[in-house]
Design a protein around this motif. Structure first.
Motif, PDB file in Angstrom:
ATOM      1  N   ARG A   2       0.857  -1.349  -0.061  1.00 53.01           N
ATOM      2  CA  ARG A   2       0.089  -0.071  -0.138  1.00 53.01           C
ATOM      3  C   ARG A   2       0.913   1.362  -0.071  1.00 53.01           C
ATOM      4  O   ARG A   2       1.795   1.452   0.991  1.00 53.01           O
ATOM      5  CB  ARG A   2      -1.010  -0.080   1.145  1.00 53.01           C
TER       6      ARG A   2
ATOM      7  N   VAL B 102      -4.866   5.728  -1.708  1.00 59.33           N
ATOM      8  CA  VAL B 102      -4.109   4.497  -1.501  1.00 59.33           C
ATOM      9  C   VAL B 102      -4.155   3.775  -2.871  1.00 59.33           C
ATOM     10  O   VAL B 102      -5.094   3.408  -3.440  1.00 59.33           O
ATOM     11  CB  VAL B 102      -4.883   3.914  -0.297  1.00 59.33           C
TER      12      VAL B 102
ATOM     13  N   TYR C 119      -3.033   0.348  -4.275  1.00 59.36           N
ATOM     14  CA  TYR C 119      -2.492  -1.300  -4.068  1.00 59.36           C
ATOM     15  C   TYR C 119      -2.869  -2.103  -5.089  1.00 59.36           C
ATOM     16  O   TYR C 119      -3.526  -1.557  -6.013  1.00 59.36           O
ATOM     17  CB  TYR C 119      -3.283  -1.498  -2.588  1.00 59.36           C
TER      18      TYR C 119
ATOM     19  N   ARG D  81      -0.875  -0.667  -8.068  1.00 57.66           N
ATOM     20  CA  ARG D  81       0.371  -0.505  -7.502  1.00 57.66           C
ATOM     21  C   ARG D  81       1.225  -1.202  -8.268  1.00 57.66           C
ATOM     22  O   ARG D  81       2.416  -0.711  -8.474  1.00 57.66           O
ATOM     23  CB  ARG D  81       0.160  -0.940  -5.961  1.00 57.66           C
TER      24      ARG D  81
END
Length: 276
Positions: free
Chosen positions: A135, A217, A219, A223
């Motif tokens: 994260r 965020v 993730y 990500r």
């Protein structure tokens, strides 16, 4: 050519692009507005500005709170790291209210200062994943911007039309194949649903709009599959991005470098740090 919609988790084709009316699921993004108040923002920025900002790449300035790392050689030591700054303790505590941040323990904080006068930007990149965990958490201060997501993969993305002609409601992915009854009925368009459309991933860019004081965020796919960037044209005023990173599995419980990870977390979460 697509814009991320936080309410649906879809990337929707922009009206003036060839993808208008098409969308695809874009997982791995959590975005919440007004994560801190205006007063908290002013206080945080004032405290940051008491410390020096070091020149960085592409017109940015930075303040780092974290261990000394050589990513190429995969070497790491605490160095002069004294922890995250005191003003971050409250921010980190507030993160516990976000379901996607359960168990999130930041071991590093990087403050980046963007200014239009310096042509500040950051090229498309992946954050390291040898040391940093899944994260990536960023707090967007002082002005809005756009996080631009791009993908170098050879894969294709399956798009689906955002509206069926039956009721105008958003339809889920996977349901867009024309039925044989539909094809044979001769009723063009009425109740007929467009087939999905495949496009190369490389042709797709997704804009994630970050309001002032929002928390984002990244993730999962956002990500590890999609690179992120901030382009010069999307820096209209001074902007500060505060990014928090957690440890990878290798430095966490049961990992090869668990002990070093513990030591770094202990330092980080003392919240007594100065920029390194």
């Amino acid at each position: 050519n697509f814009t991320y919609c936080p309410a649906t988790g879809l990337a929707k084709g922009n009206e003036r692009s060839e993808f208008a009316g098409w969308a695809f699921p874009f997982p791995g993004v959590f975005l919440t507005g007004e994560f801190i108040s205006e007063d908290e923002e002013s206080e945080i920025v004032e405290l940051m500005d008491r410390d020096d900002w070091k020149p960085s790449q592409s017109g940015r300035k930075k303040q780092d709170y974290g261990p000394k790392v050589n990513f190429k050689k995969q070497r790491l030591k605490a160095g002069s790291f004294t922890g995250l700054p005191s003003f971050s303790e409250k921010i980190v505590a507030q993160m516990k209210a976000c379901s996607v941040l359960g168990g999130f323990l930041p071991v590093e904080q990087c403050n980046l200062d963007y200014m239009p006068e310096r042509g500040s930007a950051i090229d498309p990149h992946f954050d390291d994943w040898w040391l940093w965990g899944e994260r990536l958490v960023s707090l967007n201060l002082l002005s809005k911007t756009i996080l631009s997501m791009s993908c170098d993969s050879e894969d294709s993305i399956q798009l689906f039309p955002t509206f069926s002609k039956e009721n105008g409601e958003l339809s889920p992915p996977g349901s867009f194949t024309q039925t044989s009854a539909c094809k044979n009925s001769g009723e063009e368009g009425i109740g007929c649903i467009l087939s999905p459309r495949l496009v190369p991933s490389k042709e797709v860019t997704v804009a994630i709009h970050l309001p002032r004081r929002s928390l984002v965020v990244l993730y999962g796919d956002a990500r590890y599959k999609w690179k992120h960037a901030i382009y010069r044209k999307h820096i209209e005023h001074r902007r500060i991005c505060v990014t928090f990173r957690e440890l990878s599995a290798e430095f966490s419980t049961g990992g090869r470098h668990e002990e070093l990870g513990k030591e770094l977390l202990e330092i980080a979460l003392s919240f007594q740090g100065r920029p390194v």
